[in-house]
Scaffold this active site. Structure first.
Site, PDB file in Angstrom:
ATOM      1  N   LYS A 122       0.787  -1.189  -0.056  1.00 41.12           N
ATOM      2  CA  LYS A 122      -0.245  -0.123  -0.039  1.00 41.12           C
ATOM      3  C   LYS A 122       0.502   1.354   0.124  1.00 41.12           C
ATOM      4  O   LYS A 122       0.575   2.272  -1.080  1.00 41.12           O
ATOM      5  CB  LYS A 122      -0.818  -0.170   0.965  1.00 41.12           C
ATOM      6  CG  LYS A 122      -2.188  -0.957   0.948  1.00 41.12           C
ATOM      7  CD  LYS A 122      -2.995  -1.183   2.244  1.00 41.12           C
ATOM      8  CE  LYS A 122      -4.198  -1.763   2.208  1.00 41.12           C
ATOM      9  NZ  LYS A 122      -3.461  -2.834   2.016  1.00 41.12           N
ATOM     10  N   GLU A 125      -3.829   6.852   8.857  1.00 45.01           N
ATOM     11  CA  GLU A 125      -4.153   7.742   7.459  1.00 45.01           C
ATOM     12  C   GLU A 125      -5.265   7.686   7.919  1.00 45.01           C
ATOM     13  O   GLU A 125      -6.082   7.005   9.535  1.00 45.01           O
ATOM     14  CB  GLU A 125      -4.663   7.279   6.808  1.00 45.01           C
ATOM     15  CG  GLU A 125      -5.437   5.821   6.363  1.00 45.01           C
ATOM     16  CD  GLU A 125      -6.163   5.352   5.306  1.00 45.01           C
ATOM     17  OE1 GLU A 125      -4.874   5.094   4.154  1.00 45.01           O
ATOM     18  OE2 GLU A 125      -6.660   4.406   5.084  1.00 45.01           O
ATOM     19  N   HIS A 159     -15.047  -6.070   7.279  1.00 47.42           N
ATOM     20  CA  HIS A 159     -14.375  -5.229   5.780  1.00 47.42           C
ATOM     21  C   HIS A 159     -14.158  -5.818   4.849  1.00 47.42           C
ATOM     22  O   HIS A 159     -12.971  -5.608   3.701  1.00 47.42           O
ATOM     23  CB  HIS A 159     -12.981  -4.959   6.609  1.00 47.42           C
ATOM     24  CG  HIS A 159     -13.097  -4.234   8.021  1.00 47.42           C
ATOM     25  ND1 HIS A 159     -12.946  -3.059   7.447  1.00 47.42           N
ATOM     26  CD2 HIS A 159     -12.096  -4.850   9.069  1.00 47.42           C
ATOM     27  CE1 HIS A 159     -12.840  -2.236   8.765  1.00 47.42           C
ATOM     28  NE2 HIS A 159     -12.260  -2.960   9.290  1.00 47.42           N
ATOM     29  N   ARG A 201      -5.611  -7.939 -10.319  1.00 53.05           N
ATOM     30  CA  ARG A 201      -6.351  -8.859 -10.522  1.00 53.05           C
ATOM     31  C   ARG A 201      -7.578  -9.392 -10.961  1.00 53.05           C
ATOM     32  O   ARG A 201      -7.802  -8.374 -11.066  1.00 53.05           O
ATOM     33  CB  ARG A 201      -6.256 -10.496  -9.230  1.00 53.05           C
ATOM     34  CG  ARG A 201      -6.970  -9.299  -8.775  1.00 53.05           C
ATOM     35  CD  ARG A 201      -6.774 -10.415  -7.173  1.00 53.05           C
ATOM     36  NE  ARG A 201      -7.604 -10.620  -5.738  1.00 53.05           N
ATOM     37  CZ  ARG A 201      -8.502  -9.766  -5.986  1.00 53.05           C
ATOM     38  NH1 ARG A 201      -9.486  -9.866  -5.891  1.00 53.05           N
ATOM     39  NH2 ARG A 201      -8.461  -9.174  -4.014  1.00 53.05           N
TER      40      ARG A 201
END
Length: 479
Positions: free
Chosen positions: A115, A199, A234, A291
């Site tokens: 990330k 974040e 999630h 993908r």
């Protein structure tokens, strides 16, 4: 390209094989010992056992898969999703053995697999980002200082993470240290890498993703957005296309941003760029999945394309023949992931025997399925049985058809997410389009589902009684 090996199992293996068959390409299935009688094994032209049930002894063994491919003179390998689909080393192994990997180059997989590296890569394209750290961090006191500067609530995320692992929401400074330690520990355990980043936590986010496709001739396309905000732990359960809240202008902006993310890493093939959308419809780059996504069918239905066919053509070196200006959104599509999970018990896996397993049929109902009646559901793999997809000219039509399809999807022997799908489709927040990723936390509980079951059972009993009384009345008249 005359022969493709599909390095996967279940519904996605069959999905890829169907398109290959349509294109006149032979297919090879690989399977673990427990999957010997699985539908994907019978569907393929050839099939080879590659090891015992655990995935690290079978579906994750890239060396064994390459050996099979070489012995059977395979031209290309399609990894599906999961397993080796985002494994850069496997992509390189394919290249080293002169086998085409139907996916992006290993460089793009590596960059977007981190990330932090992904954020760094897309910076030059002015892609909007959630405020946060630019580098991995493990120093707790320094991390606490940064978090205070950003302002709570904040999100701690594993750099190598995915599927909600190594992710912690921190509401205030007092709980920061304990949550940071948990995130690092979980990241180490799940990914072998304890690095995390911080974040700003977007409090009412929607999860919007854009389907992209790129070829080796410099052509990039996006196939509009998917709304993926209905999640548990999630992880997505219900997806739709298009989103109920995007304007045409915002759709164009997000589509162009997604294409720029793909350009930033010289992307080739099918990929998905994920964004968060806040209350004010500001969007922020989240990550790129290198993908084919589980939820790709909803994009196929509204854009009128076969994404697997495009993947194969791009892998053969062909140029994309479609132009962005020619793509239009037609209708609305909805997908429910049918997991063998118990929505009455915190969505825990419900392994067992499929005593009854009958699929719904009809116009605009599509089931991408990997199981059959009489099969056992192995505990070693992801518990998804199938994907139930409906299409309508309008969102309301797609929702109503989904409810009908759920009613006609009969499963006995295990619990599934079908009742949860019904709960979502009947809920006012979903029907109005006014929901976010906290839908489950805000609106769902096992008690509410139980109440819904009782009401449905009472209605069914009343209908049955009414029919019985009418039949008795007819019998009396006839006598």
């Amino acid at each position: 390209m005359k022969k493709i090996l599909v390095a996967n199992r279940g519904e996605i293996a069959i999905r890829v094989m169907r398109t290959a068959e349509k294109m006149g390409i032979k297919t090879v299935a690989v399977f673990s010992e427990i999957d010997r009688n699985a539908p994907h094994v019978r569907f393929a032209d050839e099939a080879v056992c590659i090891g015992p049930a655990p995935s690290n002894e079978s579906y994750l063994r890239g060396d064994k898969i390459i050996d099979v491919a070489k012995k059977l003179n395979v031209d290309a390998i399609h990894p599906g999703y999961g397993f080796l689909s985002e494994n850069a080393d496997f992509a390189e192994l394919c290249e080293a053995n002169n086998i085409t990997f139907i996916g992006p180059k290993s460089k793009a997989i590596k960059v977007m697999g981190s990330k932090l590296a992904a954020k760094e890569t897309v910076k030059a394209y002015n892609i909007p980002m959630v405020p946060g750290t630019d580098e991995a961090i493990t120093d707790i006191s320094k991390a606490k200082e940064i978090a205070s500067g950003i302002g709570f609530p904040i999100l701690i995320k594993a750099s190598a993470g995915g599927g909600g692992k190594g992710m912690r929401i921190v509401e205030n400074e007092a709980e920061f240290e304990s949550q940071m330690n948990r995130a690092i520990s979980e990241a180490k355990s799940a990914f072998g890498d304890g690095s995390v980043f911080i974040e700003k936590y977007v409090t009412s986010p929607r999860h919007i993703e854009i389907q992209v496709m790129a070829d080796t001739h410099g052509n990039y396309l996006h196939f509009f957005e998917r709304e993926c905000s209905i999640q548990r732990r999630h992880q997505k359960v219900v997806e739709e296309a298009p989103s109920a809240v995007l304007t045409a202008q915002l759709r164009d902006e997000m589509g162009q941003a997604a294409i720029n993310v793909a350009r930033s890493c010289d992307y080739v093939g099918a990929g998905t760029v994920e964004f968060l959308l806040d209350d004010d419809h500001n969007f922020y780059f989240l990550e790129m999945n290198t993908r084919l996504q589980v939820e790709h069918p909803v994009s196929e239905l509204i854009a009128g394309v076969d994404l697997v066919e495009l993947q194969i053509k791009v892998a053969r070196g062909e140029a994309l023949q479609i132009k962005q200006k020619d793509l239009k959104i037609n209708g609305h599509a909805l997908e429910l992931r049918v997991y063998a999970e118990d929505p009455m018990n915190d969505f825990l896996p419900s392994v067992g025997h499929l005593d009854v397993y009958r699929l719904p049929e009809g116009k605009n109902i599509r089931v991408d399925n990997g199981f059959e009646e009489g099969m056992d559901i192995p505990i070693q793999y992801d518990p998804m049985l199938a994907k139930l997809i409906t299409y309508g000219e309008t969102r309301d039509e797609a929702i109503q058809l989904m409810l009908k399809a759920i009613d006609n999807y009969h499963v006995e022997g295990v619990q599934t997410t079908l009742p949860f799908g019904r709960f979502v489709c009947e809920h006012e927040a979903f029907r109005s389009g006014n929901f976010d990723t906290h839908f489950v936390k805000k609106y769902y509980s096992a008690d509410l589902l139980e109440e819904q079951h009782k009401i449905e059972a009472e209605i069914a009993a009343k209908i049955a009684l009414k029919r019985y009384l009418e039949e008795q009345k007819l019998l009396r008249f006839s006598n």
